[in-house]
Design a protein around this motif. Sequence first.
Motif, PDB file in Angstrom:
ATOM      1  N   SER A   1       0.897  -1.128  -0.129  1.00  0.00           N
ATOM      2  CA  SER A   1       0.128   0.107  -0.108  1.00  0.00           C
ATOM      3  C   SER A   1       0.789   1.225  -0.113  1.00  0.00           C
ATOM      4  CB  SER A   1      -0.889   0.017   1.204  1.00  0.00           C
ATOM      5  OG  SER A   1      -1.902  -1.211   1.120  1.00  0.00           O
ATOM      6  N   LEU A   2       1.864   1.366   0.995  1.00  0.00           N
ATOM      7  CA  LEU A   2       2.989   2.342   0.635  1.00  0.00           C
ATOM      8  C   LEU A   2       3.597   2.443  -0.606  1.00  0.00           C
ATOM      9  CD1 LEU A   2       4.578   4.406   2.387  1.00  0.00           C
ATOM     10  CD2 LEU A   2       5.975   2.731   2.828  1.00  0.00           C
ATOM     11  N   GLY A   3       3.823   1.359  -1.167  1.00  0.00           N
ATOM     12  CA  GLY A   3       4.354   1.548  -2.559  1.00  0.00           C
ATOM     13  C   GLY A   3       3.395   2.150  -3.662  1.00  0.00           C
ATOM     14  N   THR A   4       2.133   1.562  -3.572  1.00  0.00           N
ATOM     15  CA  THR A   4       1.362   2.232  -4.199  1.00  0.00           C
ATOM     16  C   THR A   4       1.080   3.692  -4.153  1.00  0.00           C
ATOM     17  OG1 THR A   4      -0.046   0.101  -4.301  1.00  0.00           O
ATOM     18  CG2 THR A   4      -1.392   2.319  -5.125  1.00  0.00           C
ATOM     19  N   CYS A   5       1.089   4.164  -2.832  1.00  0.00           N
ATOM     20  CA  CYS A   5       0.950   5.533  -2.696  1.00  0.00           C
ATOM     21  C   CYS A   5       2.117   6.398  -3.178  1.00  0.00           C
ATOM     22  CB  CYS A   5       0.828   5.819  -1.221  1.00  0.00           C
ATOM     23  SG  CYS A   5      -0.628   5.379  -0.412  1.00  0.00           S
ATOM     24  N   VAL A   6       3.503   5.939  -3.061  1.00  0.00           N
ATOM     25  CA  VAL A   6       4.490   6.700  -3.754  1.00  0.00           C
ATOM     26  C   VAL A   6       4.703   6.522  -4.844  1.00  0.00           C
ATOM     27  CG1 VAL A   6       5.782   6.441  -1.349  1.00  0.00           C
ATOM     28  CG2 VAL A   6       6.211   4.814  -3.001  1.00  0.00           C
ATOM     29  N   ASN A   7       4.126   5.567  -5.681  1.00  0.00           N
ATOM     30  CA  ASN A   7       3.881   5.562  -7.112  1.00  0.00           C
ATOM     31  C   ASN A   7       3.095   6.666  -7.631  1.00  0.00           C
ATOM     32  OD1 ASN A   7       6.017   3.384  -7.459  1.00  0.00           O
ATOM     33  ND2 ASN A   7       4.368   1.809  -7.364  1.00  0.00           N
ATOM     34  N   ASP A   8       2.114   6.875  -6.898  1.00  0.00           N
ATOM     35  CA  ASP A   8       1.044   7.764  -7.084  1.00  0.00           C
ATOM     36  C   ASP A   8       1.552   9.318  -7.058  1.00  0.00           C
ATOM     37  OD1 ASP A   8      -0.765   6.170  -8.068  1.00  0.00           O
ATOM     38  OD2 ASP A   8      -1.761   5.989  -6.309  1.00  0.00           O
ATOM     39  N   VAL A   9       2.144   9.368  -5.848  1.00  0.00           N
ATOM     40  CA  VAL A   9       2.799  10.772  -5.364  1.00  0.00           C
ATOM     41  C   VAL A   9       4.052  10.519  -4.854  1.00  0.00           C
ATOM     42  CG1 VAL A   9       2.446  12.770  -4.157  1.00  0.00           C
ATOM     43  CG2 VAL A   9       0.294  11.504  -5.138  1.00  0.00           C
ATOM     44  N   GLY A  10       5.299  10.605  -5.739  1.00  0.00           N
ATOM     45  CA  GLY A  10       6.572  10.394  -5.172  1.00  0.00           C
ATOM     46  C   GLY A  10       7.062  11.338  -4.120  1.00  0.00           C
ATOM     47  N   PRO A  11       7.838  10.901  -3.369  1.00  0.00           N
ATOM     48  CA  PRO A  11       8.354  11.803  -2.234  1.00  0.00           C
ATOM     49  C   PRO A  11       9.659  12.491  -2.724  1.00  0.00           C
ATOM     50  CG  PRO A  11       9.383   9.583  -2.030  1.00  0.00           C
ATOM     51  CD  PRO A  11       8.484   9.402  -3.303  1.00  0.00           C
ATOM     52  N   PRO A  12       9.988  13.572  -1.915  1.00  0.00           N
ATOM     53  CA  PRO A  12      11.214  14.346  -2.429  1.00  0.00           C
ATOM     54  C   PRO A  12      12.530  13.598  -2.939  1.00  0.00           C
ATOM     55  CG  PRO A  12      10.165  15.332  -0.580  1.00  0.00           C
ATOM     56  CD  PRO A  12       9.736  13.980  -0.667  1.00  0.00           C
ATOM     57  N   GLN A  13      13.179  13.792  -3.886  1.00  0.00           N
ATOM     58  CA  GLN A  13      14.254  13.030  -4.500  1.00  0.00           C
ATOM     59  C   GLN A  13      15.062  12.699  -3.540  1.00  0.00           C
ATOM     60  OE1 GLN A  13      15.982  14.870  -7.799  1.00  0.00           O
ATOM     61  NE2 GLN A  13      17.520  13.075  -8.206  1.00  0.00           N
ATOM     62  N   GLN A  14      15.488  13.474  -2.377  1.00  0.00           N
ATOM     63  CA  GLN A  14      16.352  13.477  -1.449  1.00  0.00           C
ATOM     64  C   GLN A  14      16.172  12.241  -0.469  1.00  0.00           C
ATOM     65  OE1 GLN A  14      14.898  16.276  -1.755  1.00  0.00           O
ATOM     66  NE2 GLN A  14      14.332  17.074  -0.016  1.00  0.00           N
ATOM     67  N   GLN A  15      14.730  11.737  -0.749  1.00  0.00           N
ATOM     68  CA  GLN A  15      14.242  10.712   0.325  1.00  0.00           C
ATOM     69  C   GLN A  15      14.178   9.514  -0.296  1.00  0.00           C
ATOM     70  OE1 GLN A  15      10.678  11.888   2.106  1.00  0.00           O
ATOM     71  NE2 GLN A  15      11.377  13.995   3.176  1.00  0.00           N
ATOM     72  N   HIS A  16      14.152   9.491  -1.720  1.00  0.00           N
ATOM     73  CA  HIS A  16      14.311   8.315  -2.413  1.00  0.00           C
ATOM     74  C   HIS A  16      14.946   7.006  -1.879  1.00  0.00           C
ATOM     75  CE1 HIS A  16      12.549  10.675  -6.258  1.00  0.00           C
ATOM     76  NE2 HIS A  16      11.697  10.364  -5.115  1.00  0.00           N
ATOM     77  N   LEU A  17      16.546   7.375  -2.002  1.00  0.00           N
ATOM     78  CA  LEU A  17      17.227   6.093  -1.440  1.00  0.00           C
ATOM     79  C   LEU A  17      16.886   5.671  -0.146  1.00  0.00           C
ATOM     80  CD1 LEU A  17      19.509   4.165  -2.260  1.00  0.00           C
ATOM     81  CD2 LEU A  17      21.094   6.156  -1.468  1.00  0.00           C
ATOM     82  N   ILE A  18      16.686   6.722   0.773  1.00  0.00           N
ATOM     83  CA  ILE A  18      16.549   6.046   2.312  1.00  0.00           C
ATOM     84  C   ILE A  18      15.167   5.339   2.569  1.00  0.00           C
ATOM     85  CG2 ILE A  18      15.909   7.280   4.512  1.00  0.00           C
ATOM     86  CD1 ILE A  18      17.514   9.645   3.788  1.00  0.00           C
ATOM     87  N   LEU A  19      14.169   5.804   1.677  1.00  0.00           N
ATOM     88  CA  LEU A  19      12.842   5.021   1.642  1.00  0.00           C
ATOM     89  C   LEU A  19      13.127   3.662   0.912  1.00  0.00           C
ATOM     90  CD1 LEU A  19       9.877   4.961   2.059  1.00  0.00           C
ATOM     91  CD2 LEU A  19       9.714   5.959  -0.358  1.00  0.00           C
ATOM     92  N   LEU A  20      13.749   3.542  -0.113  1.00  0.00           N
ATOM     93  CA  LEU A  20      13.739   2.473  -0.674  1.00  0.00           C
ATOM     94  C   LEU A  20      14.624   1.458   0.172  1.00  0.00           C
ATOM     95  CD1 LEU A  20      13.356   0.505  -3.448  1.00  0.00           C
ATOM     96  CD2 LEU A  20      15.444   1.398  -4.265  1.00  0.00           C
ATOM     97  N   ASN A  21      15.759   1.842   0.692  1.00  0.00           N
ATOM     98  CA  ASN A  21      16.664   1.020   1.573  1.00  0.00           C
ATOM     99  C   ASN A  21      15.833   0.440   2.755  1.00  0.00           C
ATOM    100  OD1 ASN A  21      18.830   1.165  -0.046  1.00  0.00           O
ATOM    101  ND2 ASN A  21      19.966   2.832   1.231  1.00  0.00           N
ATOM    102  N   GLY A  22      15.021   1.434   3.111  1.00  0.00           N
ATOM    103  CA  GLY A  22      14.224   1.125   4.507  1.00  0.00           C
ATOM    104  C   GLY A  22      13.021  -0.156   4.227  1.00  0.00           C
TER     105      GLY A  22
END
Length: 230
Positions: free
Chosen positions: A18-39
């Motif tokens: 569900s979290l993935g579906t949300c971020v695919n619709d509305v992506g977080p700021p670019q500087q958070q991408h790697l932190i989010l994916l790793n977590g």
Amino acid sequence: MYSGFLIPGKSQHDLVSSLGTCVNDVGPPQQQHLILLNGVWKLISRISLTKDYLSTVNIWLEFTSKHFTATEVNTLLGDVLKRVRSALNQEQVPYPMLLKLISTALINSPDPESLFPLTNFQGILSIFQRDSVGAGDGVTWGVIEALLSNHPGDFTDPTLVQHLLTLCGALHDSINALTTEDERRQLSQLIITFIRQVNFGRDFEQQLDFFVNTRAAFSNLESVLVSLVQ
């Protein structure tokens, strides 16, 4: 940060999906991408059932393909390969879900051409055998279309050609008495498109071998056989 990512009545893979579906619709700021994916990936790696694992990976592969380079996509697919290969002898691998990863990566990548040389991209394709790929759910058809439409120019890599031949062969083998003429026509056109994109250049022997193998593989589709002699 992510260890407490649980809600009563919801499985962890449902929540991560569900979290993935949300971020695919509305992506977080670019500087958070790697932190989010790793977590998130730490949570995904703990999902025990292969079916749940692959469905969750597919959602986050969309995010990875959109926002990262082919290097990160290759790393993610490498983890998938390790998981699937370890599961092959223990449980039934849901091949359609695995195939869908290929389409997801190609469709969502801003540079799909960069995916074809990836070792793990081709590694996913290498898992499939002609009798292991289903054709009734439309996934195989979609993967072939994605491969054909996103590949840069002609297919010259024998390994990739063999993967496509396997997938097209699975569609051919799905033909039965209930297959309509229109379905035969569409399938024939898809396979002919593939055949015409294969070009081994001055390696005439390899090109001839391909035509011989193709003729044997698609014997139930007359228009495909006719195209081989035109």
